[in-house]
Structures are given as structure tokens and as C-alpha cells.
Design a protein around this motif. Structure first.
Motif, PDB file in Angstrom:
ATOM      1  N   PRO A   1     -17.549   2.788  38.000  1.00  0.00           N
ATOM      2  CA  PRO A   1     -18.991   2.581  38.125  1.00  0.00           C
ATOM      3  C   PRO A   1     -19.459   2.813  39.566  1.00  0.00           C
ATOM      4  N   PRO A   2     -20.725   3.169  39.733  1.00  0.00           N
ATOM      5  CA  PRO A   2     -21.257   3.343  41.086  1.00  0.00           C
ATOM      6  C   PRO A   2     -21.125   2.049  41.881  1.00  0.00           C
ATOM      7  N   PRO A   3     -21.082   2.135  43.217  1.00  0.00           N
ATOM      8  CA  PRO A   3     -20.888   0.939  44.027  1.00  0.00           C
ATOM      9  C   PRO A   3     -22.003  -0.097  43.875  1.00  0.00           C
ATOM     10  N   ASP A   4     -23.206   0.326  43.540  1.00  0.00           N
ATOM     11  CA  ASP A   4     -24.310  -0.624  43.386  1.00  0.00           C
ATOM     12  C   ASP A   4     -24.502  -1.090  41.943  1.00  0.00           C
ATOM     13  N   GLU A   5     -23.579  -0.741  41.060  1.00  0.00           N
ATOM     14  CA  GLU A   5     -23.627  -1.155  39.652  1.00  0.00           C
ATOM     15  C   GLU A   5     -23.359  -2.653  39.573  1.00  0.00           C
ATOM     16  N   ARG A   6     -24.267  -3.369  38.913  1.00  0.00           N
ATOM     17  CA  ARG A   6     -24.115  -4.818  38.774  1.00  0.00           C
ATOM     18  C   ARG A   6     -24.129  -5.198  37.302  1.00  0.00           C
ATOM     19  N   ASN A   7     -23.462  -6.278  37.000  1.00  0.00           N
ATOM     20  CA  ASN A   7     -23.494  -6.839  35.655  1.00  0.00           C
ATOM     21  C   ASN A   7     -24.152  -8.204  35.772  1.00  0.00           C
ATOM     22  N   ILE A   8     -25.390  -8.279  35.321  1.00  0.00           N
ATOM     23  CA  ILE A   8     -26.174  -9.506  35.401  1.00  0.00           C
ATOM     24  C   ILE A   8     -26.728  -9.788  34.016  1.00  0.00           C
ATOM     25  N   GLY A   9     -26.626 -11.016  33.591  1.00  0.00           N
ATOM     26  CA  GLY A   9     -27.149 -11.382  32.281  1.00  0.00           C
ATOM     27  C   GLY A   9     -26.330 -10.816  31.138  1.00  0.00           C
ATOM     28  N   GLY A  10     -25.102 -10.419  31.437  1.00  0.00           N
ATOM     29  CA  GLY A  10     -24.227  -9.887  30.399  1.00  0.00           C
ATOM     30  C   GLY A  10     -24.441  -8.410  30.114  1.00  0.00           C
ATOM     31  N   ILE A  11     -25.157  -7.719  31.008  1.00  0.00           N
ATOM     32  CA  ILE A  11     -25.429  -6.298  30.799  1.00  0.00           C
ATOM     33  C   ILE A  11     -25.449  -5.595  32.161  1.00  0.00           C
ATOM     34  N   SER A  12     -24.964  -4.369  32.172  1.00  0.00           N
ATOM     35  CA  SER A  12     -24.870  -3.615  33.430  1.00  0.00           C
ATOM     36  C   SER A  12     -26.170  -2.893  33.748  1.00  0.00           C
TER      37      SER A  12
ATOM     38  N   GLN B   1     -30.784 -10.146  27.196  1.00  0.00           N
ATOM     39  CA  GLN B   1     -29.889  -9.676  28.248  1.00  0.00           C
ATOM     40  C   GLN B   1     -30.640  -8.827  29.273  1.00  0.00           C
ATOM     41  N   VAL B   2     -31.472  -7.913  28.790  1.00  0.00           N
ATOM     42  CA  VAL B   2     -32.238  -7.048  29.694  1.00  0.00           C
ATOM     43  C   VAL B   2     -33.182  -7.893  30.545  1.00  0.00           C
ATOM     44  N   ASN B   3     -33.874  -8.839  29.926  1.00  0.00           N
ATOM     45  CA  ASN B   3     -34.778  -9.707  30.677  1.00  0.00           C
ATOM     46  C   ASN B   3     -34.029 -10.485  31.757  1.00  0.00           C
ATOM     47  N   ALA B   4     -32.875 -11.038  31.417  1.00  0.00           N
ATOM     48  CA  ALA B   4     -32.076 -11.780  32.396  1.00  0.00           C
ATOM     49  C   ALA B   4     -31.605 -10.861  33.516  1.00  0.00           C
ATOM     50  N   HIS B   5     -31.209  -9.651  33.161  1.00  0.00           N
ATOM     51  CA  HIS B   5     -30.739  -8.693  34.162  1.00  0.00           C
ATOM     52  C   HIS B   5     -31.877  -8.345  35.125  1.00  0.00           C
ATOM     53  N   ILE B   6     -33.038  -8.047  34.576  1.00  0.00           N
ATOM     54  CA  ILE B   6     -34.176  -7.643  35.399  1.00  0.00           C
ATOM     55  C   ILE B   6     -34.597  -8.768  36.344  1.00  0.00           C
ATOM     56  N   LEU B   7     -34.488 -10.010  35.887  1.00  0.00           N
ATOM     57  CA  LEU B   7     -34.819 -11.146  36.758  1.00  0.00           C
ATOM     58  C   LEU B   7     -33.879 -11.231  37.958  1.00  0.00           C
ATOM     59  N   GLY B   8     -32.633 -10.820  37.768  1.00  0.00           N
ATOM     60  CA  GLY B   8     -31.639 -10.944  38.834  1.00  0.00           C
ATOM     61  C   GLY B   8     -31.328  -9.671  39.585  1.00  0.00           C
ATOM     62  N   CYS B   9     -31.910  -8.556  39.192  1.00  0.00           N
ATOM     63  CA  CYS B   9     -31.573  -7.269  39.811  1.00  0.00           C
ATOM     64  C   CYS B   9     -32.854  -6.583  40.289  1.00  0.00           C
ATOM     65  N   ASP B  10     -33.102  -6.656  41.584  1.00  0.00           N
ATOM     66  CA  ASP B  10     -34.311  -6.080  42.152  1.00  0.00           C
ATOM     67  C   ASP B  10     -34.387  -4.570  41.912  1.00  0.00           C
ATOM     68  N   GLN B  11     -33.255  -3.894  41.991  1.00  0.00           N
ATOM     69  CA  GLN B  11     -33.229  -2.433  41.796  1.00  0.00           C
ATOM     70  C   GLN B  11     -33.699  -2.062  40.385  1.00  0.00           C
ATOM     71  N   CYS B  12     -33.167  -2.706  39.380  1.00  0.00           N
ATOM     72  CA  CYS B  12     -33.568  -2.408  37.999  1.00  0.00           C
ATOM     73  C   CYS B  12     -34.998  -2.873  37.731  1.00  0.00           C
TER      74      CYS B  12
END
Length: 87
Positions: A2-13, A36-47
Motif C-alpha cells: 500500500p502507499p505510505p499514506d494509506e490508512r485503515n480507519i474505521g475498519g476500512i482503508s 465504516q466510510v463515515n468513521a474513516h472520513i471522520l478520522g482521515c483528513d485526506q479522505c
């Protein structure tokens, strides 16, 4: 790998979030994936930033496509006449 800035937040990459943005905006994802997407977006400024920009573009396109150009009255009359006669 995965790319270096790839994160797994909220159970989804990040990759899965970005790959599913169209389905997310169309309401085509199941409730679990939406959570999962909502949780990821809350924790990932880039996404969150990319998703907001993507959503704004899609909203503009949808609005633009909904607005129909007025049909020239002469063209409209000819079309209606043809529809009535079946030719």
C-alpha cells in the motif's frame, strides 16, 4: 504494497473509501459499509477533503444535468406533430 499514506480507519482503508465514493454518494452501499466510510472520513483528513471535493463536483454535475435547455417552439411543434401522426 500500500502507499505510505494509506490508512485503515474505521475498519476500512483509504483506497477502499476512495474506490467506493460513487456508490457512497449514490446511496448504494450497505449500512455497515456506510458506517465504516463515515468513521474513516471522520478520522482521515485526506479522505475527508477529497470526498468533499468529489461530492461537490458530483452535486454540480447533477444540478447541471437536471436543467433542461428550453426547446425551440418550432422544434417542439414539429415533434408533437410527428408523435401524433406516428411518422
Amino acid at each position: 504494497m500500500p502507499p505510505p499514506d494509506e490508512r485503515n480507519i474505521g475498519g476500512i482503508s483509504c483506497f477502499a473509501v476512495l474506490a467506493g465514493l460513487s456508490d457512497y454518494l449514490d446511496g448504494a452501499l450497505d449500512a455497515h459499509t456506510v458506517d465504516q466510510v463515515n468513521a474513516h472520513i471522520l478520522g482521515c483528513d485526506q479522505c475527508r477533503r477529497f470526498g468533499a471535493a468529489f461530492a461537490a463536483i458530483i452535486a454540480c454535475l447533477r444540478d447541471d444535468l437536471r436543467i433542461a435547455e428550453p426547446l425551440d417552439p418550432g422544434v417542439r411543434a414539429r415533434l408533437l406533430a410527428r408523435l401524433r401522426t406516428g411518422t
